[in-house]
Design a protein around this motif. Structure first.
Motif, PDB file in Angstrom:
ATOM      1  N   LYS A  81      -2.051  -6.082  -7.774  1.00  0.00           N
ATOM      2  CA  LYS A  81      -2.581  -7.384  -7.348  1.00  0.00           C
ATOM      3  C   LYS A  81      -3.681  -7.275  -6.294  1.00  0.00           C
ATOM      4  CE  LYS A  81       1.498 -10.009  -8.563  1.00  0.00           C
ATOM      5  NZ  LYS A  81       2.421 -11.047  -8.173  1.00  0.00           N
ATOM      6  N   ILE A  82      -4.004  -6.065  -5.871  1.00  0.00           N
ATOM      7  CA  ILE A  82      -5.065  -5.885  -4.869  1.00  0.00           C
ATOM      8  C   ILE A  82      -6.383  -6.528  -5.318  1.00  0.00           C
ATOM      9  CG2 ILE A  82      -6.571  -4.169  -3.755  1.00  0.00           C
ATOM     10  CD1 ILE A  82      -4.079  -2.471  -3.284  1.00  0.00           C
ATOM     11  N   PRO A  83      -6.799  -6.351  -6.584  1.00  0.00           N
ATOM     12  CA  PRO A  83      -8.074  -6.976  -6.989  1.00  0.00           C
ATOM     13  C   PRO A  83      -8.095  -8.498  -6.836  1.00  0.00           C
ATOM     14  CG  PRO A  83      -7.382  -5.347  -8.614  1.00  0.00           C
ATOM     15  CD  PRO A  83      -6.240  -5.511  -7.645  1.00  0.00           C
ATOM     16  N   ASP A  84      -6.924  -9.131  -6.820  1.00  0.00           N
ATOM     17  CA  ASP A  84      -6.873 -10.583  -6.663  1.00  0.00           C
ATOM     18  C   ASP A  84      -7.332 -11.047  -5.281  1.00  0.00           C
ATOM     19  OD1 ASP A  84      -5.904 -10.660  -9.242  1.00  0.00           O
ATOM     20  OD2 ASP A  84      -3.825 -11.040  -8.662  1.00  0.00           O
ATOM     21  N   MET A  85      -7.395 -10.127  -4.327  1.00  0.00           N
ATOM     22  CA  MET A  85      -7.873 -10.494  -2.984  1.00  0.00           C
ATOM     23  C   MET A  85      -9.391 -10.630  -2.940  1.00  0.00           C
ATOM     24  SD  MET A  85      -5.532  -8.580  -0.156  1.00  0.00           S
ATOM     25  CE  MET A  85      -5.851  -6.935  -0.726  1.00  0.00           C
ATOM     26  N   LEU A  93      -4.983  -3.259   5.463  1.00  0.00           N
ATOM     27  CA  LEU A  93      -5.746  -4.298   4.755  1.00  0.00           C
ATOM     28  C   LEU A  93      -6.205  -5.386   5.724  1.00  0.00           C
ATOM     29  CD1 LEU A  93      -3.628  -4.755   1.501  1.00  0.00           C
ATOM     30  CD2 LEU A  93      -5.951  -3.848   1.651  1.00  0.00           C
ATOM     31  N   ARG A  94      -5.312  -5.805   6.622  1.00  0.00           N
ATOM     32  CA  ARG A  94      -5.680  -6.841   7.605  1.00  0.00           C
ATOM     33  C   ARG A  94      -6.840  -6.364   8.483  1.00  0.00           C
ATOM     34  NH1 ARG A  94      -1.617 -10.538   7.094  1.00  0.00           N
ATOM     35  NH2 ARG A  94       0.505  -9.772   6.985  1.00  0.00           N
ATOM     36  N   GLU A  95      -6.807  -5.087   8.844  1.00  0.00           N
ATOM     37  CA  GLU A  95      -7.860  -4.531   9.709  1.00  0.00           C
ATOM     38  C   GLU A  95      -9.181  -4.400   8.961  1.00  0.00           C
ATOM     39  OE1 GLU A  95      -8.877  -0.240  11.640  1.00  0.00           O
ATOM     40  OE2 GLU A  95      -6.797  -0.898  11.775  1.00  0.00           O
ATOM     41  N   LYS A  96      -9.139  -3.869   7.751  1.00  0.00           N
ATOM     42  CA  LYS A  96     -10.363  -3.604   6.995  1.00  0.00           C
ATOM     43  C   LYS A  96     -10.907  -4.834   6.277  1.00  0.00           C
ATOM     44  CE  LYS A  96      -9.896   1.317   6.179  1.00  0.00           C
ATOM     45  NZ  LYS A  96     -11.021   1.823   6.912  1.00  0.00           N
ATOM     46  N   ALA A 101     -10.303 -11.504   3.953  1.00  0.00           N
ATOM     47  CA  ALA A 101      -9.494 -11.707   2.740  1.00  0.00           C
ATOM     48  C   ALA A 101      -8.179 -12.397   3.084  1.00  0.00           C
ATOM     49  CB  ALA A 101      -9.220 -10.365   2.066  1.00  0.00           C
ATOM     50  N   ASP A 102      -7.554 -12.976   2.066  1.00  0.00           N
ATOM     51  CA  ASP A 102      -6.269 -13.645   2.243  1.00  0.00           C
ATOM     52  C   ASP A 102      -5.145 -12.615   2.075  1.00  0.00           C
ATOM     53  OD1 ASP A 102      -4.116 -15.337   2.438  1.00  0.00           O
ATOM     54  OD2 ASP A 102      -4.625 -16.540   0.669  1.00  0.00           O
ATOM     55  N   VAL A 103      -4.972 -11.790   3.087  1.00  0.00           N
ATOM     56  CA  VAL A 103      -3.966 -10.730   3.040  1.00  0.00           C
ATOM     57  C   VAL A 103      -2.561 -11.324   3.115  1.00  0.00           C
ATOM     58  CG1 VAL A 103      -3.124  -8.618   4.155  1.00  0.00           C
ATOM     59  CG2 VAL A 103      -5.579  -9.049   4.019  1.00  0.00           C
TER      60      VAL A 103
END
Length: 128
Positions: A109-113, A89-92, A96-98
């Motif tokens: 909770k992924i959609p919340d990012m 997630l950090r790479e892609k 976003a606030d990973v």
């Protein structure tokens, strides 16, 4: 280069047009799905409108990565995103606030990012 406020105003206008929401609903912290009611089909429209409004090109899957938490990705265990998945997630999604997500990495909770602020940061990185 456009200022943060100018970018936000254009992103706000884009989301109002794409999602049919009021401009006062489009705050930086608003989530696209939970707060603004976006559906997956809306993401294509949002990308198209951002490209047009900012005169940028957004390759497929770059702003809204696909299948990040698919069961067969190897990045999910017991309903949570694994450390490897967090790294992915950090790479892609550097925009976003990973970090906040990583504190409680529930797949649900992924959609919340996907927030208005995330889009603003992405656009700013494209314009610089």
């Amino acid at each position: 280069m456009a200022s943060d406020d100018e970018i936000f105003e254009k992103v706000q206008e884009t989301l109002v047009d794409a999602l049919g929401v009021d401009d006062d609903e489009v705050e930086r912290s608003a989530t696209l799905i939970g707060d603004l009611g976006a559906e997956s089909i809306d993401f294509l429209d949002i990308v198209f409108r951002l490209e047009k409004n900012f005169d940028i090109k957004i390759p497929r899957g770059e702003l809204f990565p696909e299948n990040l938490a698919a069961a067969d990705s190897g990045f999910v265990a017991d309903g949570k995103v694994t450390e490897g998945g967090i790294a992915q997630l950090r790479e892609k999604m550097p925009h976003a606030d990973v970090d906040s997500f990583a504190s409680d990495p529930q797949v649900s909770k992924i959609p919340d990012m996907f927030t208005v602020d995330m889009i603003c940061k992405f656009v700013a990185s494209r314009l610089s």
